[in-house]
Design a protein around this motif. Structure first.
Motif: not given
Length: 255
Positions: A12-18
């Motif tokens: 789950n890459m969270r829309k690339a938001i870290g």
């Protein structure tokens, strides 16, 4: 002779938001390079608003060189699509328009992996949800992979799982199958996870959420019993601890 293994992963890459609240798609690709899986199921791979384009630009995936996306041939309806020459206009404005998957679910495979079939599935829910299915040839071995991101509601999660299992049983020929994704299920061995008890084994990967301090195994790799889980785990690294609020999970499988 030992059967060759196939490595799969779910993220789950969270829309690339870290966890620093910055969108840094290159960090996602760095994490995937560390894992080096043959097949990756991604969740929250597309932006939720605007053009709903991929959170990791396609050009960045191409330049990264390790993976290619499975092209499902579907896109989300956008208001801009009603405007003549909208794609040309968005291109001139520098806006991404191409999604990576379906309702945020995407599958990446190494470039040498052959895609022999694919499908985007609609799932029952109050809000838009879907799953993606790809049938692959990985070094001469067939493998079906389903990527999913289940609902927050336990009632809808069960319906979604039953839809996926029923679809596989009715529409597809027998093939070793792996179902991966963010289950949103906090309960071990109960809840929606028990629906997989017949015919599938749950990889004991460990806690993947929250990346700062993992306390829950929300992300799961669910393996048909014709496959053997050789090894599995959660990928911990400096990059993974920053790239998303979830850590990736992985498993090595053999026939």
């Amino acid at each position: 002779m030992t059967s060759p293994t196939i490595t799969v992963a779910s993220y789950n890459m969270r829309k690339a938001i870290g966890i620093d609240r910055r969108r840094r798609p290159e960090r996602v690709l760095e994490v995937l390079r560390e894992i080096d899986a043959d097949v990756v199921a991604l969740q929250e791979a597309d932006k939720r608003f605007g053009t709903r384009a991929s959170a990791v630009p396609h050009a960045l995936i191409d330049s990264h060189g390790l993976y290619k996306p499975v092209e499902f041939g579907v896109s989300h309806s956008r208001l801009a699509q009603a405007i003549p020459f909208s794609e040309t206009l968005e291109s001139k404005l520098g806006l991404g328009t191409k999604n990576l998957g379906w309702h945020g679910n995407a599958i990446l495979v190494k470039r040498e992996v052959e895609v022999i079939g694919f499908e985007a599935l609609d799932l029952p829910t109050l809000e838009p949800r879907g799953a993606v299915l790809a049938e692959l040839n990985v070094r001469g071995q067939e493998l079906r992979v389903v990527g999913m991101h289940l609902d927050l509601s336990g009632l809808w999660r069960k319906r979604q799982v039953m839809r996926i299992l029923d679809h596989i049983a009715r529409r597809h020929r027998p093939m070793p199958t792996v179902i991966m994704g963010d289950t949103n299920e906090w309960r071990e061995g109960s809840g929606v996870l028990k629906e997989f008890a017949r015919g599938y084994t749950m990889a004991d990967t460990g806690f993947s959420f929250h990346a700062r301090r993992p306390v829950a195994a929300l992300d799961r790799i669910i393996v048909e019993r014709s496959l053997t889980i050789v090894a599995c785990g959660v990928h911990h690294s400096v990059a993974a601890s920053k790239a998303s609020d979830h850590l990736p999970v992985w498993a090595k499988l053999s026939a």
